[in-house]
Design a protein around this motif. Structure first.
Motif, PDB file in Angstrom:
ATOM      1  N   GLU A  33      27.549 -38.594  28.033  1.00  0.00           N
ATOM      2  CA  GLU A  33      28.701 -39.852  27.101  1.00  0.00           C
ATOM      3  C   GLU A  33      26.715 -40.935  26.824  1.00  0.00           C
ATOM      4  OE1 GLU A  33      30.459 -42.104  25.358  1.00  0.00           O
ATOM      5  OE2 GLU A  33      30.264 -39.741  25.712  1.00  0.00           O
ATOM      6  N   ARG A  42      25.052 -39.172  24.139  1.00  0.00           N
ATOM      7  CA  ARG A  42      26.299 -39.725  22.661  1.00  0.00           C
ATOM      8  C   ARG A  42      25.178 -40.972  21.998  1.00  0.00           C
ATOM      9  NH1 ARG A  42      29.272 -35.888  24.415  1.00  0.00           N
ATOM     10  NH2 ARG A  42      31.044 -37.540  26.064  1.00  0.00           N
ATOM     11  N   ARG A  43      25.524 -41.730  22.784  1.00  0.00           N
ATOM     12  CA  ARG A  43      25.038 -43.456  22.574  1.00  0.00           C
ATOM     13  C   ARG A  43      24.217 -43.546  22.422  1.00  0.00           C
ATOM     14  NH1 ARG A  43      29.720 -47.065  26.012  1.00  0.00           N
ATOM     15  NH2 ARG A  43      31.464 -45.751  26.043  1.00  0.00           N
ATOM     16  N   VAL A  73      23.558 -41.758  18.890  1.00  0.00           N
ATOM     17  CA  VAL A  73      23.258 -43.514  18.382  1.00  0.00           C
ATOM     18  C   VAL A  73      22.774 -44.430  17.561  1.00  0.00           C
ATOM     19  CG1 VAL A  73      25.685 -44.399  16.868  1.00  0.00           C
ATOM     20  CG2 VAL A  73      25.738 -41.800  17.782  1.00  0.00           C
ATOM     21  N   ALA A  74      22.601 -44.747  18.531  1.00  0.00           N
ATOM     22  CA  ALA A  74      21.774 -45.935  18.831  1.00  0.00           C
ATOM     23  C   ALA A  74      20.728 -45.749  18.127  1.00  0.00           C
ATOM     24  CB  ALA A  74      21.448 -46.963  20.418  1.00  0.00           C
TER      25      ALA A  74
END
Length: 211
Positions: A65, A68-69, A72-73
């Motif tokens: 997780e 993923r974050r 994206v950032a």
């Protein structure tokens, strides 16, 4: 989940590296992808040493997780840099155009103007023009239509586009207040920029001096 001594022996390139690995005391490790828009843009590694912790499935789920974050950032930061670079390049181009270019928000606020627009409206700089209320800009001048009659502010091309016209243009004369006759003439054209909903988000106006 568990890094054994056999793993350290197998991965070490020489005795010195093996000794360092044993001294650090690796106990567990995870490597997860940084994912953005369905593709891997990098990886992030988690390593447990002195604590002696052994990662389990819950740790792996949390790490994924985070990946993923973070992905994206990082991707958003890259896209922002690309957009900013493209915007800077576009601004350089527009600042060199002889015609005045103004972008209006739906409440008639000025979102953008180039140097030519500032000069045509009598401002010392683009920044000064953008800091001015829209009504103050038109209030500095008397506006005339092609017959030399007063030009209604409601007929300004950007207002006509916001009112529903697909494209609007007009020949407008203007002079400093009190002169009583046009000093300069401009061909003014406006077109809409539609938002995702299909409604007019902003209007681009081009001012061509035809004096």
């Amino acid at each position: 989940a568990e890094i054994t001594d056999d793993m350290l022996v197998a991965s070490a390139r020489d005795e010195e590296e093996l000794a360092l690995a044993r001294q650090i005391g690796y106990s567990s490790a995870m490597v997860v992808p940084l994912v953005a828009r369905g593709r891997t843009v990098g990886v992030v590694s988690f390593v447990a040493t002195e604590s002696g912790k052994h990662y389990d499935e819950r740790d792996l789920a949390l790490a994924e997780e985070v990946g993923r974050r973070a992905g994206v950032a990082l991707d958003n930061a890259r896209l922002y840099r690309e957009v900013q670079r493209s915007r800077d390049q576009l601004d350089i181009i527009l600042q060199g155009v002889a015609d005045g270019i103004i972008v209006y928000a739906s409440d008639s606020r000025l979102l953008y103007a180039n140097e030519a627009a500032a000069q045509m409206t009598g401002y010392a700089s683009v920044q000064e023009m953008l800091a001015t209320q829209p009504l103050e800009i038109t209030a500095r001048y008397e506006l005339f239509d092609e017959q030399g009659q007063p030009f209604p502010h409601a007929h300004l091309t950007h207002r006509r586009v916001f009112a529903g016209e697909r494209e609007a243009q007009a020949v407008i004369g203007h002079s400093r207040a009190g002169i009583g006759q046009p000093e300069r003439w401009s061909l003014v054209k406006s077109r809409p920029v539609l938002g995702e909903s299909g409604k007019v988000a902003m209007v681009i106006t081009i001012i061509h001096d035809i004096t």
